[in-house]
Write an enzyme that holds these catalytic residues in place. Sequence first.
Site, PDB file in Angstrom:
ATOM      1  CG  HIS A 205     -54.501 -14.154  73.354  1.00 12.73           C
ATOM      2  ND1 HIS A 205     -54.250 -14.332  72.026  1.00 12.73           N
ATOM      3  CD2 HIS A 205     -53.325 -14.365  73.992  1.00 12.73           C
ATOM      4  CE1 HIS A 205     -52.983 -14.660  71.861  1.00 12.73           C
ATOM      5  NE2 HIS A 205     -52.390 -14.682  73.042  1.00 12.73           N
TER       6      HIS A 205
HETATM    7  C1  UD1 Z   1     -50.413 -16.923  77.378  1.00  9.26           C
HETATM    8  C2  UD1 Z   1     -49.040 -16.376  76.946  1.00  9.26           C
HETATM    9  C3  UD1 Z   1     -49.145 -15.801  75.539  1.00  9.26           C
HETATM   10  C4  UD1 Z   1     -49.742 -16.825  74.567  1.00  9.26           C
HETATM   11  C5  UD1 Z   1     -51.080 -17.307  75.129  1.00  9.26           C
HETATM   12  C6  UD1 Z   1     -51.772 -18.329  74.247  1.00  9.26           C
HETATM   13  C7  UD1 Z   1     -47.738 -15.463  78.843  1.00  9.26           C
HETATM   14  C8  UD1 Z   1     -47.191 -14.232  79.459  1.00  9.26           C
HETATM   15  N1  UD1 Z   1     -48.587 -15.292  77.819  1.00  9.26           N
HETATM   16  O1  UD1 Z   1     -51.309 -15.837  77.467  1.00  9.26           O
HETATM   17  O2  UD1 Z   1     -47.870 -15.444  75.095  1.00  9.26           O
HETATM   18  O3  UD1 Z   1     -49.932 -16.222  73.313  1.00  9.26           O
HETATM   19  O4  UD1 Z   1     -50.845 -17.888  76.422  1.00  9.26           O
HETATM   20  O5  UD1 Z   1     -53.106 -18.484  74.663  1.00  9.26           O
HETATM   21  O6  UD1 Z   1     -47.390 -16.546  79.260  1.00  9.26           O
HETATM   22  N2  UD1 Z   1     -57.476 -18.886  81.506  1.00  9.26           N
HETATM   23  C9  UD1 Z   1     -58.498 -19.781  81.697  1.00  9.26           C
HETATM   24  N3  UD1 Z   1     -58.267 -21.098  81.373  1.00  9.26           N
HETATM   25  C10 UD1 Z   1     -57.079 -21.529  80.865  1.00  9.26           C
HETATM   26  C11 UD1 Z   1     -56.043 -20.599  80.687  1.00  9.26           C
HETATM   27  C12 UD1 Z   1     -56.249 -19.279  81.007  1.00  9.26           C
HETATM   28  O7  UD1 Z   1     -59.586 -19.430  82.150  1.00  9.26           O
HETATM   29  O8  UD1 Z   1     -56.950 -22.739  80.577  1.00  9.26           O
HETATM   30  C13 UD1 Z   1     -57.718 -17.449  81.811  1.00  9.26           C
HETATM   31  C14 UD1 Z   1     -57.388 -17.106  83.232  1.00  9.26           C
HETATM   32  O9  UD1 Z   1     -58.306 -16.171  83.676  1.00  9.26           O
HETATM   33  C15 UD1 Z   1     -56.028 -16.450  83.125  1.00  9.26           C
HETATM   34  C16 UD1 Z   1     -56.107 -15.771  81.767  1.00  9.26           C
HETATM   35  O10 UD1 Z   1     -56.924 -16.640  80.974  1.00  9.26           O
HETATM   36  O11 UD1 Z   1     -55.776 -15.563  84.156  1.00  9.26           O
HETATM   37  C17 UD1 Z   1     -54.775 -15.579  81.106  1.00  9.26           C
HETATM   38  O12 UD1 Z   1     -54.099 -16.841  80.987  1.00  9.26           O
HETATM   39  P1  UD1 Z   1     -52.489 -16.873  80.964  1.00  9.26           P
HETATM   40  O13 UD1 Z   1     -52.014 -18.237  80.670  1.00  9.26           O
HETATM   41  O14 UD1 Z   1     -51.961 -16.215  82.167  1.00  9.26           O
HETATM   42  O15 UD1 Z   1     -52.151 -15.930  79.744  1.00  9.26           O
HETATM   43  P2  UD1 Z   1     -52.676 -15.975  78.238  1.00  9.26           P
HETATM   44  O16 UD1 Z   1     -53.439 -14.727  77.996  1.00  9.26           O
HETATM   45  O17 UD1 Z   1     -53.346 -17.260  77.874  1.00  9.26           O
END
Ligand code: UD1
Length: 361
Positions: A205
């Site tokens: 991820h």
């Molecule tokens: C975040 C953390 C990372 C951690 C990870 C655990 C930051 C910079 N990164 O990354 O350090 O290891 O969480 O998972 O904060 N999305 C969904 N549903 C959700 C959550 C996310 O669809 O419930 C999708 C969205 O398209 C979003 C993307 O995942 O834009 C990324 O989510 P985000 O929380 O921004 O970053 P992570 O990659 O999860």
Amino acid sequence: MKKIVSLVGARPQFIKEAVVGAEARRRNAWRHVLVHSGQHYDANMSDVFFHELDMKQPDHFLGVGSGSHARQTADVLVKFEALLLEEKPDMVLVYGDTNTTVAGALAASKLKIPVAHVEAGIRQQPKDMPEEINRVLVDHLSAQLFCCSNLAARNLAREGIINGVSVPGDVMYDLYLKMRHRFTPEETRARFGLEKDAYIVATIHRDFNTDDPHALAAILDGLNRAHTKSGLEILLPLHPRTRKRIAEFGLEDSLHRLRVVDPIGYLDLMSLTQHCAAVITDSGGYQKEAYYTEKRAVVLMPDTGWRELVETRWNLLCNTDAERIAHTITTALEDTPRPEDLFGNGSAGNHIVDLIIGISS
Ligand code: UD1
């Protein structure tokens, strides 16, 4: 009695709060106000952890959701500041290295509320990865810094951070020990249709792996080659970010021979890990959890904050070259002596509560 606001928002933080929050409540150590930023909001990215880990439901939900780094961080910053002005806590507790963590630390420190950081002192290359930027900033804003290992404390000392630093160990090890009796490896792998020792668990991820089409294509190719070479199934719980990018880059064909499932909760993941042959991951937390379950991990990163695990050759770093990934997995399937007690003795949560209420130093 002190009032402490604890801020969480993403999966790895729920896991850490499950230890510290529970310990604070068990000992009635302070008034514990739990705030969920809403960075993760899908049921299988958030709710599942609250249920499985018997966590207190959040007292406040900021509902920030997804967005660019600036928007997500700014949204937490503004909403959390308003909440702090209302709650007036004696301290703010933040975990790990996400956008929620940095926004929480910044909002609190500007209001002169002391910040305590759980999992302080982790450093890794590249310096410009979002989590690394967040860690450095949060550590420099924190009054109390709780490290998982002596190496993390030395990293802080190199940056001139000495006051307030302690090494209670890793709360994720506490959680592993506490939840171990609830792991059901036989039932869980049967539910996923897997045989003991006949599969690898893979998670991807990190933005540098998912957002670059060449890197993502090479990783999926590497997983396919590893499947062919080892004969092992590859179980791939897909993070929503990774699923989205695979569709965007037209890489769906690479998934046909992999066992793709939706993101899974803590109990299922740990149960599946107990019976797997090895782990492939770019998750900071999961590379350590693999070690706790006595499995080796191939870490798809140029560097790791958990250097202790690669210096002992228990975990193996690997770049995004398909053939190298398949080869490194073969190495990870070999037996090697397991280093012991790298991240404390499983009582980090208890120690952190002592340190916060000032009964140890
Ligand atoms: C975040 C953390 C990372 C951690 C990870 C655990 C930051 C910079 N990164 O990354 O350090 O290891 O969480 O998972 O904060 N999305 C969904 N549903 C959700 C959550 C996310 O669809 O419930 C999708 C969205 O398209 C979003 C993307 O995942 O834009 C990324 O989510 P985000 O929380 O921004 O970053 P992570 O990659 O999860």
